[in-house]
Motif scaffolding. Structure first.
Motif, PDB file in Angstrom:
ATOM      1  N   HIS A   8      35.445  42.536  35.527  1.00 40.11           N
ATOM      2  CA  HIS A   8      36.969  42.447  36.154  1.00 40.11           C
ATOM      3  C   HIS A   8      37.437  43.553  37.116  1.00 40.11           C
ATOM      4  O   HIS A   8      36.840  44.625  36.947  1.00 40.11           O
ATOM      5  N   SER A   9      38.288  43.340  38.031  1.00 40.83           N
ATOM      6  CA  SER A   9      38.578  43.922  38.949  1.00 40.83           C
ATOM      7  C   SER A   9      39.394  45.105  38.440  1.00 40.83           C
ATOM      8  O   SER A   9      39.884  44.854  37.172  1.00 40.83           O
ATOM      9  N   HIS A  10      39.387  46.289  39.014  1.00 43.14           N
ATOM     10  CA  HIS A  10      40.034  47.291  38.361  1.00 43.14           C
ATOM     11  C   HIS A  10      41.480  47.261  38.160  1.00 43.14           C
ATOM     12  O   HIS A  10      41.994  47.943  37.050  1.00 43.14           O
ATOM     13  N   GLU A  11      42.225  46.321  38.582  1.00 42.72           N
ATOM     14  CA  GLU A  11      43.735  46.088  38.390  1.00 42.72           C
ATOM     15  C   GLU A  11      43.840  45.506  37.136  1.00 42.72           C
ATOM     16  O   GLU A  11      45.096  45.443  36.451  1.00 42.72           O
ATOM     17  N   LEU A  12      43.075  44.866  36.457  1.00 44.02           N
ATOM     18  CA  LEU A  12      42.962  43.987  35.450  1.00 44.02           C
ATOM     19  C   LEU A  12      42.630  44.820  34.222  1.00 44.02           C
ATOM     20  O   LEU A  12      42.441  44.468  33.155  1.00 44.02           O
ATOM     21  N   GLY A  13      42.062  46.082  34.243  1.00 44.54           N
ATOM     22  CA  GLY A  13      41.561  47.020  33.208  1.00 44.54           C
ATOM     23  C   GLY A  13      42.586  47.018  31.980  1.00 44.54           C
ATOM     24  O   GLY A  13      41.934  47.221  31.134  1.00 44.54           O
ATOM     25  N   HIS A  14      43.730  46.823  32.198  1.00 38.82           N
ATOM     26  CA  HIS A  14      44.678  46.904  31.031  1.00 38.82           C
ATOM     27  C   HIS A  14      44.589  45.649  29.998  1.00 38.82           C
ATOM     28  O   HIS A  14      44.978  45.670  29.020  1.00 38.82           O
ATOM     29  N   LEU A  15      43.871  44.649  30.510  1.00 40.06           N
ATOM     30  CA  LEU A  15      43.630  43.328  30.000  1.00 40.06           C
ATOM     31  C   LEU A  15      42.422  43.549  29.014  1.00 40.06           C
ATOM     32  O   LEU A  15      42.211  42.763  28.097  1.00 40.06           O
ATOM     33  N   ALA A  16      41.328  44.406  29.500  1.00 40.70           N
ATOM     34  CA  ALA A  16      39.920  44.278  28.905  1.00 40.70           C
ATOM     35  C   ALA A  16      40.191  44.583  27.269  1.00 40.70           C
ATOM     36  O   ALA A  16      39.275  43.807  26.574  1.00 40.70           O
TER      37      ALA A  16
END
Length: 68
Positions: A8-16
């Protein structure tokens, strides 16, 4: 042993964390899958290009070997 690989792109890390948990649990609920053997991981990407270069991205790979 099944593997779920989430890139995933770093901007979506909170969803991981939620995505890892949900996919791991869902695959483990399948009758033909032994949850104890499932391996799930997320990889944060800092370098990538999607389309014109202005998009976030998630790529999920599922690897399953035939059961003996």
């Amino acid at each position: 042993m099944p593997h779920i690989i989430i890139e995933h792109s770093h901007e979506l890390g909170h969803l991981a964390p939620c995505l890892i948990s949900a996919l791991h649990k869902t695959l483990g609920e399948e009758e033909s899958v032994d949850l104890a053997r499932v391996k799930t991981r997320a990889i944060k990407l800092n370098d990538y290009v999607v389309g014109a270069g202005d998009k976030e991205m998630v790529h999920i790979t599922l690897k399953i070997m035939p059961r003996d």
